[in-house]
Scaffold this motif. Structure first.
Motif, PDB file in Angstrom:
ATOM      1  N   PRO A 117       0.805  -1.221   0.000  1.00  0.00           N
ATOM      2  CA  PRO A 117       0.000   0.000   0.000  1.00  0.00           C
ATOM      3  C   PRO A 117       0.840   1.275   0.000  1.00  0.00           C
ATOM      4  N   GLY A 118       2.080   1.170   0.496  1.00  0.00           N
ATOM      5  CA  GLY A 118       2.972   2.326   0.463  1.00  0.00           C
ATOM      6  C   GLY A 118       3.375   2.717  -0.945  1.00  0.00           C
ATOM      7  N   LEU A 119       3.096   1.840  -1.899  1.00  0.00           N
ATOM      8  CA  LEU A 119       3.389   2.106  -3.310  1.00  0.00           C
ATOM      9  C   LEU A 119       2.104   2.164  -4.129  1.00  0.00           C
ATOM     10  N   ALA A 120       1.024   2.584  -3.487  1.00  0.00           N
ATOM     11  CA  ALA A 120      -0.298   2.554  -4.116  1.00  0.00           C
ATOM     12  C   ALA A 120      -0.360   3.402  -5.383  1.00  0.00           C
ATOM     13  N   GLU A 121       0.284   4.565  -5.363  1.00  0.00           N
ATOM     14  CA  GLU A 121       0.220   5.436  -6.541  1.00  0.00           C
ATOM     15  C   GLU A 121       0.874   4.764  -7.751  1.00  0.00           C
ATOM     16  N   LEU A 122       2.043   4.161  -7.525  1.00  0.00           N
ATOM     17  CA  LEU A 122       2.718   3.450  -8.608  1.00  0.00           C
ATOM     18  C   LEU A 122       1.904   2.227  -9.031  1.00  0.00           C
ATOM     19  N   ALA A 123       1.348   1.516  -8.051  1.00  0.00           N
ATOM     20  CA  ALA A 123       0.535   0.332  -8.352  1.00  0.00           C
ATOM     21  C   ALA A 123      -0.680   0.709  -9.195  1.00  0.00           C
ATOM     22  N   GLN A 124      -1.288   1.834  -8.877  1.00  0.00           N
ATOM     23  CA  GLN A 124      -2.449   2.274  -9.646  1.00  0.00           C
ATOM     24  C   GLN A 124      -2.071   2.550 -11.093  1.00  0.00           C
ATOM     25  N   GLY A 125      -0.902   3.171 -11.285  1.00  0.00           N
ATOM     26  CA  GLY A 125      -0.434   3.425 -12.643  1.00  0.00           C
ATOM     27  C   GLY A 125      -0.207   2.133 -13.410  1.00  0.00           C
ATOM     28  N   VAL A 126       0.327   1.137 -12.723  1.00  0.00           N
ATOM     29  CA  VAL A 126       0.555  -0.169 -13.355  1.00  0.00           C
ATOM     30  C   VAL A 126      -0.780  -0.816 -13.720  1.00  0.00           C
ATOM     31  N   MET A 127      -1.732  -0.747 -12.792  1.00  0.00           N
ATOM     32  CA  MET A 127      -3.039  -1.354 -13.043  1.00  0.00           C
ATOM     33  C   MET A 127      -3.719  -0.736 -14.262  1.00  0.00           C
ATOM     34  N   GLN A 128      -3.507   0.544 -14.455  1.00  0.00           N
ATOM     35  CA  GLN A 128      -4.149   1.237 -15.576  1.00  0.00           C
ATOM     36  C   GLN A 128      -3.519   0.861 -16.914  1.00  0.00           C
ATOM     37  N   GLN A 129      -2.261   0.441 -16.894  1.00  0.00           N
ATOM     38  CA  GLN A 129      -1.551   0.178 -18.151  1.00  0.00           C
ATOM     39  C   GLN A 129      -1.382  -1.307 -18.469  1.00  0.00           C
ATOM     40  N   ALA A 130      -1.454  -2.159 -17.456  1.00  0.00           N
ATOM     41  CA  ALA A 130      -1.226  -3.592 -17.671  1.00  0.00           C
ATOM     42  C   ALA A 130      -2.548  -4.359 -17.627  1.00  0.00           C
ATOM     43  N   GLU A 131      -2.544  -5.541 -18.222  1.00  0.00           N
ATOM     44  CA  GLU A 131      -3.721  -6.407 -18.201  1.00  0.00           C
ATOM     45  C   GLU A 131      -3.628  -7.331 -17.000  1.00  0.00           C
ATOM     46  N   LEU A 132      -4.386  -7.023 -15.953  1.00  0.00           N
ATOM     47  CA  LEU A 132      -4.318  -7.779 -14.703  1.00  0.00           C
ATOM     48  C   LEU A 132      -5.669  -8.408 -14.379  1.00  0.00           C
ATOM     49  N   ASP A 133      -5.622  -9.663 -13.956  1.00  0.00           N
ATOM     50  CA  ASP A 133      -6.847 -10.381 -13.592  1.00  0.00           C
ATOM     51  C   ASP A 133      -7.064 -10.417 -12.080  1.00  0.00           C
ATOM     52  N   PHE A 134      -5.966 -10.316 -11.328  1.00  0.00           N
ATOM     53  CA  PHE A 134      -6.050 -10.484  -9.880  1.00  0.00           C
ATOM     54  C   PHE A 134      -5.023  -9.583  -9.203  1.00  0.00           C
ATOM     55  N   CYS A 135      -5.486  -8.779  -8.223  1.00  0.00           N
ATOM     56  CA  CYS A 135      -4.587  -7.892  -7.476  1.00  0.00           C
ATOM     57  C   CYS A 135      -4.812  -8.095  -5.982  1.00  0.00           C
ATOM     58  N   LEU A 136      -3.714  -8.036  -5.240  1.00  0.00           N
ATOM     59  CA  LEU A 136      -3.756  -8.279  -3.811  1.00  0.00           C
ATOM     60  C   LEU A 136      -2.970  -7.183  -3.102  1.00  0.00           C
TER      61      LEU A 136
END
Length: 515
Positions: A117-136
């Motif tokens: 969660p400390g990297l939530a901003e970066l994770a959100q950017g990744v989620m927007q650009q990559a094809e992900l089926d499952f996130c934890l």
């Protein structure tokens, strides 16, 4: 690419280490992460719960799972849960951009992500650009629409997960993307056997025991954070003490407080430590092994530590070797400063010419490797694999020489060498000479285009606080130590050198800056 032998196929996967440790030494401390202290029994149970939770989400043998996180307990749990299920972990470097990380996810065909969660901003950017089926999301709470890590664990039993067939050491375990200093990064595919043999090589060399306590400072998205010495500690039943990110004052406190016996870092870490106002040699009182790797270790830094009563040893490795290749014995740390030592026990090395033929002692050639800790190959890179394993040996791209006693010296990266007036110039040699100046904290030399000589050197220098130095003084210092063609034609002073996560100087960035 080397083939897996029948004997190697019969080896159990490294996930079995925790299963066995939970039986042999259940109460022994396995991991310390801040206030959290887990025994081997507790760690194994949590890893089993996590493995079952991942199975429940449909993840199965061979699937890739990415981890975007600072150093923490859950990173170790993810590594070992992947090992138990035969999943392939893709560690993500949180210093990269979302676009760079999305490339790695797409390249490795990874569709599941665990993030801090400390990297939530970066994770959100990744989620927007990559094809992900499952996130934890690690922790108790859901974040960015991702499941909560602890909630999934709590819903599962703690007994061993069942797989369709036994997971053996031949299973691919990690895709470790190289630094990518030129072109797109390549993913080195490491099997569970590679990590096992890395642990065995280090065990023979360093005599690890269950009483050892390792301070984990290197980021776990880098192979050094996993193989030096996290997995070897779990192999021998020792303790891993986690530091989230490097901070000199906290590192010194953890060394004292946790009675650390093993401490591995990159040269930049040891430089920042000894320059820290709070540096105290007494913090190293219980540390029996202090080792540096990941980048060339200046002999001058070895001497600084030796003057404080601390033996700073040199090691050498790379992602493709999981990562260990050579270490310099403690008793030779000062006398052979500048050497990476001798090859590790279960590993063959060769200093070779352009045709792959072994060169006589003392001559410079490319360092070639062969052994069970060497990767299977680069993910989905047939041409790169053909080149890397030409002649049945792995070509490191490092230029080296071996002395008469069998000690290896890395002269430079093959790509960093430049030719000035028809003569080979190895920047590492020039950098070592610059480091002899008391005022110098960091130094890097690159070759730049020159109409007369083809290429000439430029030195980039970082000074220690409250020290002064000018270009003339640097060049005069080198004049009596190096051949004229090796001496840089210019010196640039800067506040810091660009480095990757492993502490290596990004020389391509310096070349771009210098042109």
């Amino acid at each position: 690419m080397p083939e897996t032998s029948p004997n190697q196929q019969a080896l159990r996967g490294i996930g079995s280490w925790l299963t066995l440790r939970a039986q042999i030494c259940p109460e022994r401390e396995a991991v310390v992460d801040g206030e959290r202290r887990l025994s081997y029994a507790q760690l194994n149970q949590r890893v089993n719960r996590l493995a079952r939770a991942l199975q429940a989400r449909g993840l199965a043998y061979g699937d890739r799972l990415a981890m975007l996180s600072y150093n923490r307990l859950e990173f170790i749990e993810i590594i070992m849960a992947c090992a138990k299920l035969g999943l392939v972990l893709v560690p993500l470097n949180w210093r990269l951009t979302a676009a760079e990380l999305s490339f790695q996810l797409g390249d490795s065909q990874t569709h599941s992500l665990v993030f801090d969660p400390g990297l939530a901003e970066l994770a959100q950017g990744v989620m927007q650009q990559a094809e992900l089926d499952f996130c934890l999301a690690v922790g108790q709470e859901e974040a960015l629409g991702a499941h909560a890590y602890e909630a999934l664990l709590a819903a599962q039993p703690g007994d061993e997960p069942q797989t369709a067939e036994p997971v053996t050491a031949e299973a691919p375990h990690i895709i470790m993307y190289t630094a990518g200093t030129t072109g797109k990064p390549k993913g080195a595919v490491l099997t569970q056997a590679n990590s096992l043999w890395n642990a065995m090589n280090l065990q023979v060399d360093m005599e690890f025991t269950g009483a050892d306590r390792d301070l984990l400072v290197l980021p776990m998205f880098h192979i050094g954070g996993i193989g030096l010495f996290t997995l070897p500690m779990l192999y021998v039943g020792a303790t891993v003490v986690i530091q989230r990110t490097f901070d000199p004052a906290q590192t010194l406190e953890l060394l004292r407080q946790e009675k650390i016996s093993l401490f591995f870092g990159v040269p930049a870490i040891f430089l920042f430590l000894i320059q820290s106002p709070g540096f105290d040699p007494e913090a190293f009182a219980k540390v029996r092994l202090v080792m540096s790797g990941g980048a060339p270790l200046p002999p001058s830094l070895v001497e600084q530590y030796h003057a404080r009563g601390i033996v700073l040893q040199q090691g050498f490795g790379m992602s493709e070797a999981a990562p260990s290749i050579a270490t310099l014995p403690k008793e030779q740390a000062l006398a052979k400063a500048g050497s990476i030592g001798r090859p590790l026990f279960h590993l063959q090395v060769r200093v070779a010419d352009a045709q792959g033929e072994e060169l006589p002692r003392g001559q410079v050639g490319e360092l070639l490797l062969k052994g069970p800790n060497i990767m299977n190959g680069y993910w989905n890179r047939a041409e790169a694999n053909e080149e890397a394993f030409a002649g049945g040996w792995f070509h490191t791209g490092d230029l080296a020489r071996m002395d008469e006693e069998g000690f290896l010296f890395i002269v430079d990266r093959k790509k960093d060498m430049f030719i000035s007036g028809g003569e080979n110039v190895y920047p590492a040699e020039v950098e070592h000479a610059i480091f002899e100046l008391e005022a110098v904290a960091e130094a890097a030399v690159v070759g730049l285009p020159d109409q007369r000589w083809g290429e000439v050197g430029r030195a980039f220098v970082v000074l220690k606080p409250e020290h002064k130095l000018d270009e003339r003084q640097v060049l005069e210092h080198l004049a009596g130590r190096l051949a004229k063609y090796k001496i840089p034609k210019s010196v640039v002073f800067c506040e810091a050198l660009p480095r990757n996560a492993a502490g290596k100087v990004l020389k391509n960035a310096l070349r771009e800056k210098g042109v």
